[in-house]
Design an enzyme around this catalytic site. Structure first.
Site, short mmCIF file in Angstrom:
data_model
loop_
_atom_site.label_atom_id
_atom_site.label_comp_id
_atom_site.label_asym_id
_atom_site.label_seq_id
_atom_site.Cartn_x
_atom_site.Cartn_y
_atom_site.Cartn_z
N ARG A 195 60.74 42.92 9.97
CA ARG A 195 59.48 42.79 9.21
C ARG A 195 58.77 41.49 9.54
O ARG A 195 57.54 41.41 9.40
CB ARG A 195 59.75 42.83 7.71
CG ARG A 195 60.06 44.21 7.16
CD ARG A 195 60.03 44.20 5.64
NE ARG A 195 58.89 43.45 5.18
CZ ARG A 195 58.87 42.67 4.10
NH1 ARG A 195 59.94 42.55 3.36
NH2 ARG A 195 57.78 42.01 3.76
N ARG A 250 58.52 40.62 -9.30
CA ARG A 250 57.36 40.05 -8.59
C ARG A 250 56.10 40.65 -9.20
O ARG A 250 55.48 41.54 -8.64
CB ARG A 250 57.46 40.31 -7.08
CG ARG A 250 58.67 39.64 -6.48
CD ARG A 250 58.75 39.81 -4.98
NE ARG A 250 57.82 38.96 -4.25
CZ ARG A 250 57.77 38.87 -2.93
NH1 ARG A 250 58.59 39.58 -2.20
NH2 ARG A 250 56.90 38.08 -2.34
N PRO A 251 55.73 40.16 -10.38
CA PRO A 251 54.57 40.73 -11.06
C PRO A 251 53.27 40.41 -10.34
O PRO A 251 53.22 39.52 -9.49
CB PRO A 251 54.60 40.05 -12.43
CG PRO A 251 55.41 38.82 -12.27
CD PRO A 251 56.32 39.03 -11.11
N ILE A 309 61.08 29.10 -7.08
CA ILE A 309 59.94 30.03 -6.95
C ILE A 309 60.32 31.46 -7.35
O ILE A 309 59.60 32.10 -8.12
CB ILE A 309 59.37 30.04 -5.51
CG1 ILE A 309 59.12 28.61 -5.00
CG2 ILE A 309 58.11 30.91 -5.41
CD1 ILE A 309 57.98 27.87 -5.66
N CYS A 361 60.26 42.50 -0.29
CA CYS A 361 61.64 42.03 -0.46
C CYS A 361 61.99 41.99 -1.95
O CYS A 361 61.17 41.64 -2.78
CB CYS A 361 61.80 40.63 0.13
SG CYS A 361 61.83 40.61 1.92
N ASP A 396 60.72 30.34 1.49
CA ASP A 396 61.05 31.21 2.62
C ASP A 396 62.04 30.55 3.59
O ASP A 396 62.66 31.25 4.40
CB ASP A 396 59.78 31.62 3.39
CG ASP A 396 58.97 32.65 2.61
OD1 ASP A 396 59.45 33.17 1.60
OD2 ASP A 396 57.82 32.92 3.03
N LYS A 401 53.12 35.59 10.07
CA LYS A 401 53.10 36.83 9.28
C LYS A 401 52.25 36.66 8.02
O LYS A 401 51.45 37.53 7.69
CB LYS A 401 54.53 37.21 8.88
CG LYS A 401 54.63 38.26 7.80
CD LYS A 401 56.04 38.65 7.50
CE LYS A 401 56.62 38.11 6.24
NZ LYS A 401 55.92 38.42 4.98
N ASN A 402 52.42 35.55 7.34
CA ASN A 402 51.72 35.39 6.07
C ASN A 402 50.23 35.08 6.24
O ASN A 402 49.50 34.98 5.26
CB ASN A 402 52.42 34.35 5.19
CG ASN A 402 53.75 34.86 4.68
OD1 ASN A 402 54.09 36.02 4.88
ND2 ASN A 402 54.51 33.98 4.04
C1 UD1 Z 1 53.82 34.64 -0.62
C2 UD1 Z 1 54.44 34.86 0.73
C3 UD1 Z 1 55.96 34.83 0.61
C4 UD1 Z 1 56.40 33.54 -0.06
C5 UD1 Z 1 55.64 33.31 -1.36
C6 UD1 Z 1 55.92 31.95 -1.99
C7 UD1 Z 1 52.87 36.27 1.90
C8 UD1 Z 1 52.60 37.61 2.51
N1 UD1 Z 1 54.04 36.15 1.25
O1 UD1 Z 1 54.24 35.70 -1.46
O2 UD1 Z 1 56.51 34.90 1.92
O3 UD1 Z 1 57.78 33.65 -0.34
O4 UD1 Z 1 54.23 33.38 -1.13
O5 UD1 Z 1 55.60 30.91 -1.10
O6 UD1 Z 1 52.09 35.35 2.02
N2 UD1 Z 1 53.86 35.42 -9.72
C9 UD1 Z 1 53.61 35.90 -11.00
N3 UD1 Z 1 52.49 36.66 -11.20
C10 UD1 Z 1 51.62 36.96 -10.20
C11 UD1 Z 1 51.88 36.47 -8.89
C12 UD1 Z 1 53.01 35.70 -8.68
O7 UD1 Z 1 54.38 35.65 -11.91
O8 UD1 Z 1 50.64 37.66 -10.44
C13 UD1 Z 1 55.08 34.62 -9.46
C14 UD1 Z 1 56.04 35.37 -8.54
O9 UD1 Z 1 56.84 36.28 -9.25
C15 UD1 Z 1 56.85 34.23 -7.95
C16 UD1 Z 1 55.81 33.12 -7.84
O10 UD1 Z 1 54.75 33.46 -8.73
O11 UD1 Z 1 57.86 33.84 -8.84
C17 UD1 Z 1 55.27 32.94 -6.43
O12 UD1 Z 1 54.62 34.09 -6.00
P1 UD1 Z 1 53.40 34.11 -4.97
O13 UD1 Z 1 53.02 32.70 -4.60
O14 UD1 Z 1 52.35 34.99 -5.54
O15 UD1 Z 1 54.06 34.79 -3.73
P2 UD1 Z 1 53.49 35.97 -2.85
O16 UD1 Z 1 52.03 35.82 -2.65
O17 UD1 Z 1 54.05 37.26 -3.36
#
Ligand code: UD1
Length: 417
Positions: free
Chosen positions: A396, A121-122, A326, A116, A304, A22-23
């Site tokens: 999903r 999730r900024p 995380i 989710c 995850d 999925k990712n």
């Molecule tokens: C992706 C995965 C999700 C997985 C996550 C962490 C996909 C579609 N989803 O989500 O399944 O749980 O990686 O391995 O690939 N953060 C900020 N600012 C930002 C972006 C992120 O503070 O601009 C923080 C998030 O709030 C979180 C952490 O960084 O605490 C990790 O987020 P991120 O690695 O970006 O996860 P996703 O890409 O949303």
């Protein structure tokens, strides 16, 4: 509303074919926007997030064909650059379309993504990186109006190795002027899959899978054919399900090296695991607690897999301390597991699980995608019948889990209520 009705207590034995990731498929679908040609994507998982990504592409004007696990996308006639709010809210990864739209049109209009509920999730890392590349971003009426007619390559050190930010920057940089260097980039295998897909289209990217990704902008990209990597979280989920029922199964079409952290923990817990090529066999008689699990960016223990593994540890001998580093609020499944007799004490980002001999069936609610998987695992191991509601969360990310688990001997039905 559909539910899963699971009668627990049956050992899972047999063979499972692992679906595509999925990712990976979600950023790859977004990446089709930058190609001037037809992209054929194989091993595409048939899950609702895939359907949402295809809907976004169709809404933008792409020609999309979907047959079995192969999807064909042709974005040559895409003129639109605005993603409707209803589609943005359906999943977090909709934000990855931003980098791709900027690459294609030099502009994009999106609203804030959904997905989710795991705490805040900024997308600040995504936006500040794009601004550094020359994009101007204006927020009005809950929408982001982004303009970047000339995207310029630059150095982007990420404060946290965000998966989504790394992917968004790669997509924005692929046709930018000059070279973009992302440091402290996410190292997840799905980043490497995206790099491979873009390079098959003619991009010039290297370093994915390490902390430094270098993207040299190119002029044009063509279509290509690509096979998506296996889903390591689905692999993790079925490994936990087999172990929870003290079963014995062979997982086919997986990538054992993407699951190193979990495999090594399962071995410590007393499970036997054998790897050969794309095969992974697991057998479990006596399950010990893992003692300590700390979620970390790849190659650490995946966030995850935290919920599915917690479902497993509920029925292990001894206690396990979980530390979720995380996401701030990724323990919603705990209250549901407690309804089934689990002994879990959460405290902020820590949760202590004391394994019990037996869980019992109960009506429970899937709270999010992986939390839903944890409930399936607990239900398969429990005495009696569990009904899981809100299974649209599970749909999903898991392709027909009731069929996969039934083939392994589980008693599970999708029922309408
Ligand atoms: C992706 C995965 C999700 C997985 C996550 C962490 C996909 C579609 N989803 O989500 O399944 O749980 O990686 O391995 O690939 N953060 C900020 N600012 C930002 C972006 C992120 O503070 O601009 C923080 C998030 O709030 C979180 C952490 O960084 O605490 C990790 O987020 P991120 O690695 O970006 O996860 P996703 O890409 O949303």
């Amino acid at each position: 509303m559909q539910r899963f009705r699971i009668e627990g207590g049956k050992s899972l034995c047999g063979v499972v074919d692992i679906q595509g990731a999925k990712n990976s498929i979600l950023p790859i679908m977004a990446a089709t926007l930058v190609a001037d040609g037809e992209c054929v994507i194989e091993n595409c998982p048939d899950i609702s997030d895939t359907h949402t990504a295809l809907e976004i592409l169709r809404t933008l004007g792409a020609l999309v064909k979907h047959r079995g696990n192969t999807v064909t996308v042709d974005c040559r006639n895409v003129l639109d650059y605005e993603i409707p709010d209803a589609l943005m809210r359906k999943m977090r990864s909709s934000v990855i379309f931003l980098g791709a739209l900027l690459s294609r049109h030099g502009k994009a209009v999106i609203s804030f993504p959904g997905g989710c509920e795991l705490g805040p999730r900024p997308i600040d890392l995504h936006l500040s990186a794009l601004e550094k590349m020359g994009v101007t971003i204006r927020e009005e009426f809950g929408c982001l109006f982004c303009n970047g007619t000339v995207l310029e390559g630059c150095e982007i050190p990420l404060a946290f190795p965000s998966v989504g930010a790394t992917e968004n920057i790669m997509l924005a940089a692929v046709r930018a002027k000059g070279t973009t260097v992302i440091t402290n980039a996410a190292k997840e295998p799905e980043i490497e899959d995206l790099q491979n897909f873009l390079n098959e289209m003619g991009a010039n990217i290297c370093g994915a899978g390490t902390g430094t990704v270098v993207i040299r902008g190119v002029n044009g990209l063509t279509g290509c054919t690509h096979r998506v990597i296996p889903d390591r979280i689905v692999t993790a989920t079925y490994l936990c399900a087999v172990a929870a029922t003290r079963g014995n199964a062979l997982l086919r079409g997986t990538c054992p090296q993407h699951n190193r952290a979990l495999v090594s923990v399962l071995r410590q817990c007393g499970c036997e695991l054998e790897e050969q090529g794309d095969l992974l066999r697991i057998a479990c008689d006596n399950l010990l607690a893992a003692r300590r699990i700390r979620t970390m960016p790849y190659p650490g223990f995946p966030t995850d897999a935290q919920a599915p593994f917690m479902g497993l540890m509920c029925v292990a001998k001894g206690s396990t301390v979980f530390v979720e580093t995380i996401f701030e609020n990724r323990y919603k499944h705990i209250a549901e597991l407690q309804r089934m007799g689990a002994h879990i004490t959460p405290e902020g980002r820590v949760a202590v699980v004391e394994g019990v001999r037996r869980l019992h069936g109960a009506p429970v609610q899937a709270t999010d995608l992986r939390g839903g998987a944890a409930l399936m695992i607990a239900a398969l191991a429990a005495d009696g019948i569990t009904e899981i509601s809100d299974i649209y969360h599970i749909d999903r990310g898991y392709e027909r889990p009731e069929q996969v688990l039934s083939q392994l001997g589980a008693s599970i039905l999708r029922v309408e209520h």
